[in-house]
Scaffold this motif. Structure first.
Motif, mmCIF file in Angstrom:
data_model
loop_
_atom_site.group_PDB
_atom_site.id
_atom_site.type_symbol
_atom_site.label_atom_id
_atom_site.label_comp_id
_atom_site.label_asym_id
_atom_site.label_seq_id
_atom_site.Cartn_x
_atom_site.Cartn_y
_atom_site.Cartn_z
ATOM 1 N N CYS A 178 -22.233 -36.009 -9.769
ATOM 2 C CA CYS A 178 -22.888 -36.363 -8.516
ATOM 3 C C CYS A 178 -23.154 -35.078 -7.746
ATOM 4 O O CYS A 178 -22.284 -34.203 -7.695
ATOM 5 N N LEU A 213 -21.234 -41.249 -5.479
ATOM 6 C CA LEU A 213 -20.374 -42.019 -6.382
ATOM 7 C C LEU A 213 -19.455 -41.033 -7.082
ATOM 8 O O LEU A 213 -19.895 -39.987 -7.555
ATOM 9 N N PRO A 236 -17.368 -39.180 -9.836
ATOM 10 C CA PRO A 236 -17.383 -39.074 -11.290
ATOM 11 C C PRO A 236 -16.224 -39.869 -11.887
ATOM 12 O O PRO A 236 -15.121 -39.885 -11.349
ATOM 13 N N THR A 252 -16.349 -43.180 -12.143
ATOM 14 C CA THR A 252 -16.484 -44.567 -11.704
ATOM 15 C C THR A 252 -17.182 -45.386 -12.782
ATOM 16 O O THR A 252 -18.252 -45.023 -13.267
ATOM 17 N N ARG A 287 -20.429 -44.846 -17.058
ATOM 18 C CA ARG A 287 -19.578 -44.140 -16.097
ATOM 19 C C ARG A 287 -20.391 -43.056 -15.412
ATOM 20 O O ARG A 287 -21.269 -42.446 -16.030
ATOM 21 N N VAL A 288 -20.070 -42.811 -14.157
ATOM 22 C CA VAL A 288 -20.694 -41.711 -13.429
ATOM 23 C C VAL A 288 -20.170 -40.411 -14.023
ATOM 24 O O VAL A 288 -18.958 -40.194 -14.088
ATOM 25 N N ILE A 299 -25.444 -40.725 -15.121
ATOM 26 C CA ILE A 299 -24.637 -41.851 -15.591
ATOM 27 C C ILE A 299 -24.682 -41.866 -17.112
ATOM 28 O O ILE A 299 -25.756 -41.880 -17.714
ATOM 29 N N HIS A 323 -27.240 -38.677 -9.305
ATOM 30 C CA HIS A 323 -26.125 -39.011 -10.194
ATOM 31 C C HIS A 323 -26.574 -38.980 -11.645
ATOM 32 O O HIS A 323 -27.691 -39.377 -11.965
#
Length: 110
Positions: A90, A66, A68, A70, A86-87, A102, A100
């Motif tokens: 990763c 995913l 970063p 996102t 949000r990410v 988050i 990940h």
């Protein structure tokens, strides 16, 4: 034995790391969480394995990377709260796909 001097900044950094370690919970059993990704192409959902969870965010692994930044939402696994996050990062993990971080941004009752 030489005296080691610790600055206020070092002490503060050590205290923050210790506090983060103490607030982080590791799920006692394999727990999955559904992440709804909010992307330019539209929303999509994926299932991730929860590695750790805290007030500030969660650690999760899944079979795809995913990006970063996102934006996503998920429901807290033990509370009836929808969390927007949000990410943050990763990284690939040979044994578990992708790890990940988050970062939580907002909490809403489900």
């Amino acid at each position: 034995m030489p005296h080691t001097r610790t600055t206020v900044q070092q002490t503060s950094t050590l205290a923050q790391a210790d506090r983060r370690a103490n607030e982080r919970e590791t799920p006692p059993v394999a727990t999955t969480v559904q992440l709804t990704l909010h992307e330019a192409e539209g929303n999509r959902s994926i299932i991730a394995k929860l590695a750790s969870i805290s007030y500030s965010g969660l650690g999760a692994t899944c079979n795809q990377p995913l990006s970063p930044g996102t934006k996503l939402t998920y429901t807290h696994p033990s509370r009836d709260i929808v969390i927007t996050g949000r990410v943050a990062w990763c990284k690939e993990n040979e044994a578990h796909g992708y790890e990940h971080g988050i970062l939580n941004e907002a909490f809403d009752p489900a």
